[in-house]
Design a protein around this motif. Sequence first.
Motif, PDB file in Angstrom:
ATOM      1  N   ILE A   5      -0.938  -0.444  -6.749  1.00  0.00           N
ATOM      2  CA  ILE A   5       0.221   0.294  -6.249  1.00  0.00           C
ATOM      3  C   ILE A   5       1.438  -0.006  -7.123  1.00  0.00           C
ATOM      4  O   ILE A   5       1.734  -1.165  -7.423  1.00  0.00           O
ATOM      5  N   LYS A   6       2.155   1.040  -7.498  1.00  0.00           N
ATOM      6  CA  LYS A   6       3.348   0.904  -8.334  1.00  0.00           C
ATOM      7  C   LYS A   6       4.513   0.306  -7.551  1.00  0.00           C
ATOM      8  O   LYS A   6       4.839   0.753  -6.449  1.00  0.00           O
ATOM      9  N   ARG A   7       5.146  -0.724  -8.131  1.00  0.00           N
ATOM     10  CA  ARG A   7       6.359  -1.304  -7.565  1.00  0.00           C
ATOM     11  C   ARG A   7       7.573  -0.889  -8.389  1.00  0.00           C
ATOM     12  O   ARG A   7       7.464  -0.615  -9.575  1.00  0.00           O
ATOM     13  N   GLY A   8       8.744  -0.881  -7.734  1.00  0.00           N
ATOM     14  CA  GLY A   8       9.976  -0.514  -8.406  1.00  0.00           C
ATOM     15  C   GLY A   8      10.705  -1.720  -8.964  1.00  0.00           C
ATOM     16  O   GLY A   8      10.190  -2.843  -8.967  1.00  0.00           O
ATOM     17  N   PHE A   9      11.946  -1.490  -9.401  1.00  0.00           N
ATOM     18  CA  PHE A   9      12.737  -2.555 -10.021  1.00  0.00           C
ATOM     19  C   PHE A   9      13.037  -3.689  -9.048  1.00  0.00           C
ATOM     20  O   PHE A   9      13.300  -4.823  -9.455  1.00  0.00           O
ATOM     21  N   ASP A  10      12.988  -3.398  -7.727  1.00  0.00           N
ATOM     22  CA  ASP A  10      13.273  -4.415  -6.719  1.00  0.00           C
ATOM     23  C   ASP A  10      12.011  -5.111  -6.220  1.00  0.00           C
ATOM     24  O   ASP A  10      12.047  -5.873  -5.257  1.00  0.00           O
ATOM     25  N   ASN A  11      10.888  -4.838  -6.879  1.00  0.00           N
ATOM     26  CA  ASN A  11       9.584  -5.402  -6.532  1.00  0.00           C
ATOM     27  C   ASN A  11       9.047  -4.919  -5.190  1.00  0.00           C
ATOM     28  O   ASN A  11       8.085  -5.484  -4.662  1.00  0.00           O
ATOM     29  N   LYS A  26      -4.861   0.343   3.051  1.00  0.00           N
ATOM     30  CA  LYS A  26      -4.834  -0.906   3.812  1.00  0.00           C
ATOM     31  C   LYS A  26      -5.600  -0.750   5.119  1.00  0.00           C
ATOM     32  O   LYS A  26      -6.345  -1.654   5.536  1.00  0.00           O
ATOM     33  N   GLN A  27      -5.431   0.394   5.780  1.00  0.00           N
ATOM     34  CA  GLN A  27      -6.167   0.648   7.019  1.00  0.00           C
ATOM     35  C   GLN A  27      -7.674   0.607   6.797  1.00  0.00           C
ATOM     36  O   GLN A  27      -8.434   0.196   7.688  1.00  0.00           O
ATOM     37  N   MET A  28      -8.109   1.038   5.610  1.00  0.00           N
ATOM     38  CA  MET A  28      -9.545   1.046   5.314  1.00  0.00           C
ATOM     39  C   MET A  28     -10.039  -0.293   4.786  1.00  0.00           C
ATOM     40  O   MET A  28     -11.236  -0.462   4.533  1.00  0.00           O
ATOM     41  N   GLY A  29      -9.130  -1.243   4.607  1.00  0.00           N
ATOM     42  CA  GLY A  29      -9.534  -2.599   4.251  1.00  0.00           C
ATOM     43  C   GLY A  29      -9.718  -2.875   2.775  1.00  0.00           C
ATOM     44  O   GLY A  29     -10.321  -3.898   2.409  1.00  0.00           O
ATOM     45  N   PHE A  30      -9.189  -2.014   1.909  1.00  0.00           N
ATOM     46  CA  PHE A  30      -9.363  -2.237   0.479  1.00  0.00           C
ATOM     47  C   PHE A  30      -8.373  -3.272  -0.052  1.00  0.00           C
ATOM     48  O   PHE A  30      -7.263  -3.422   0.475  1.00  0.00           O
ATOM     49  N   GLU A  31      -8.786  -3.958  -1.100  1.00  0.00           N
ATOM     50  CA  GLU A  31      -7.910  -4.932  -1.744  1.00  0.00           C
ATOM     51  C   GLU A  31      -6.774  -4.197  -2.454  1.00  0.00           C
ATOM     52  O   GLU A  31      -7.005  -3.251  -3.205  1.00  0.00           O
ATOM     53  N   ILE A  32      -5.548  -4.640  -2.212  1.00  0.00           N
ATOM     54  CA  ILE A  32      -4.367  -4.023  -2.808  1.00  0.00           C
ATOM     55  C   ILE A  32      -3.755  -4.979  -3.823  1.00  0.00           C
ATOM     56  O   ILE A  32      -3.543  -6.162  -3.527  1.00  0.00           O
ATOM     57  N   GLN A  33      -3.485  -4.468  -5.011  1.00  0.00           N
ATOM     58  CA  GLN A  33      -2.725  -5.212  -6.004  1.00  0.00           C
ATOM     59  C   GLN A  33      -1.554  -4.346  -6.450  1.00  0.00           C
ATOM     60  O   GLN A  33      -1.527  -3.141  -6.190  1.00  0.00           O
ATOM     61  N   TYR A  34      -0.597  -4.967  -7.118  1.00  0.00           N
ATOM     62  CA  TYR A  34       0.635  -4.264  -7.467  1.00  0.00           C
ATOM     63  C   TYR A  34       0.904  -4.371  -8.963  1.00  0.00           C
ATOM     64  O   TYR A  34       0.443  -5.298  -9.633  1.00  0.00           O
ATOM     65  N   PHE A  35       1.659  -3.394  -9.473  1.00  0.00           N
ATOM     66  CA  PHE A  35       2.075  -3.446 -10.871  1.00  0.00           C
ATOM     67  C   PHE A  35       3.474  -2.863 -10.994  1.00  0.00           C
ATOM     68  O   PHE A  35       3.871  -1.979 -10.233  1.00  0.00           O
ATOM     69  N   ASN A  36       4.226  -3.395 -11.947  1.00  0.00           N
ATOM     70  CA  ASN A  36       5.537  -2.840 -12.273  1.00  0.00           C
ATOM     71  C   ASN A  36       5.447  -1.880 -13.458  1.00  0.00           C
ATOM     72  O   ASN A  36       6.027  -0.801 -13.440  1.00  0.00           O
ATOM     73  N   GLU A  37       4.724  -2.295 -14.477  1.00  0.00           N
ATOM     74  CA  GLU A  37       4.471  -1.456 -15.643  1.00  0.00           C
ATOM     75  C   GLU A  37       2.968  -1.294 -15.790  1.00  0.00           C
ATOM     76  O   GLU A  37       2.217  -2.261 -15.638  1.00  0.00           O
ATOM     77  N   ILE A  38       2.541  -0.089 -16.097  1.00  0.00           N
ATOM     78  CA  ILE A  38       1.108   0.194 -16.117  1.00  0.00           C
ATOM     79  C   ILE A  38       0.364  -0.674 -17.126  1.00  0.00           C
ATOM     80  O   ILE A  38      -0.788  -1.063 -16.899  1.00  0.00           O
ATOM     81  N   ASN A  39       1.023  -1.028 -18.225  1.00  0.00           N
ATOM     82  CA  ASN A  39       0.359  -1.850 -19.240  1.00  0.00           C
ATOM     83  C   ASN A  39       0.227  -3.308 -18.829  1.00  0.00           C
ATOM     84  O   ASN A  39      -0.404  -4.101 -19.544  1.00  0.00           O
ATOM     85  N   ASP A  40       0.823  -3.669 -17.675  1.00  0.00           N
ATOM     86  CA  ASP A  40       0.671  -5.034 -17.162  1.00  0.00           C
ATOM     87  C   ASP A  40      -0.713  -5.261 -16.569  1.00  0.00           C
ATOM     88  O   ASP A  40      -1.136  -6.408 -16.384  1.00  0.00           O
TER      89      ASP A  40
END
Length: 242
Positions: A5-11, A26-40
């Motif tokens: 999931i994409k995060r903004g400048f405020d995280n 989240k309701q379906m129980g999948f693992e969620i990770q976050y990124f600020n820049e796609i190349n990260d």
Amino acid sequence: MKVYIKRGFDNEIANHNFYAAFDGFKQMGFEIQYFNEINDISDHNKEDIIVGYVDDVRTVFSQYRIVPPEIDYPEELQSYLGRRIWKSKLSLIANNPEKWNVFIKPVEDKKFTGAVIRGTKDLMGCGVYGEDPEIFCSEVVNFVAEWRCFVRHGKILDIRRYKGNWRVHFDYKIVENAVSQFTSAPHGYAIDFGLTDKGETLLIEVNDGYALGHYGLFSLDYAKLLSARWAELTNTIDECNF
């Protein structure tokens, strides 16, 4: 399968569309990770869904040599447009005022926001520096209200108004017929319709389902639609197909 999931400048999650997807997955129980820049993202697998802006998603697709097709105006739905649509170049419209009073939008999704060109000021914000992008041109139609119809595996999930007069309504039979006749449709997409000032229900455009606004669609339906299209484009298993 993981969901990024994409995060903004405020995280925080960058916008309400991404938050709706987060809630659904989240309701379906999948693992969620976050990124600020796609190349990260360094550990992405092909089946892992990217929830971000169009450029973010296309960057990942390019890593797998995936090029989503152009589906804005499907051949089998031409009769629902009610107006002439053709391709041109931005420079051809910008430099020839006799061609104005026309709606333009980029062929490459989200390169700039579509606009009705009636004068010089309407060209502000159109185009990209140093480029002469290919564009769609359309005869101008006065839509008094516009709706987005969400479709997954050929089934209409919901229809949401996103612009215009809430008192008027589209012809639902036209929408149903268009969806049933869209034989080349992807597994997940949105199809926009508008009601004109003459009372006609016309197709506005089709939006691919890998990155699109949810306009209030239930978050679970939204996440499943994104997953259906992601799996189709990447040729992986749709783990939300239930």
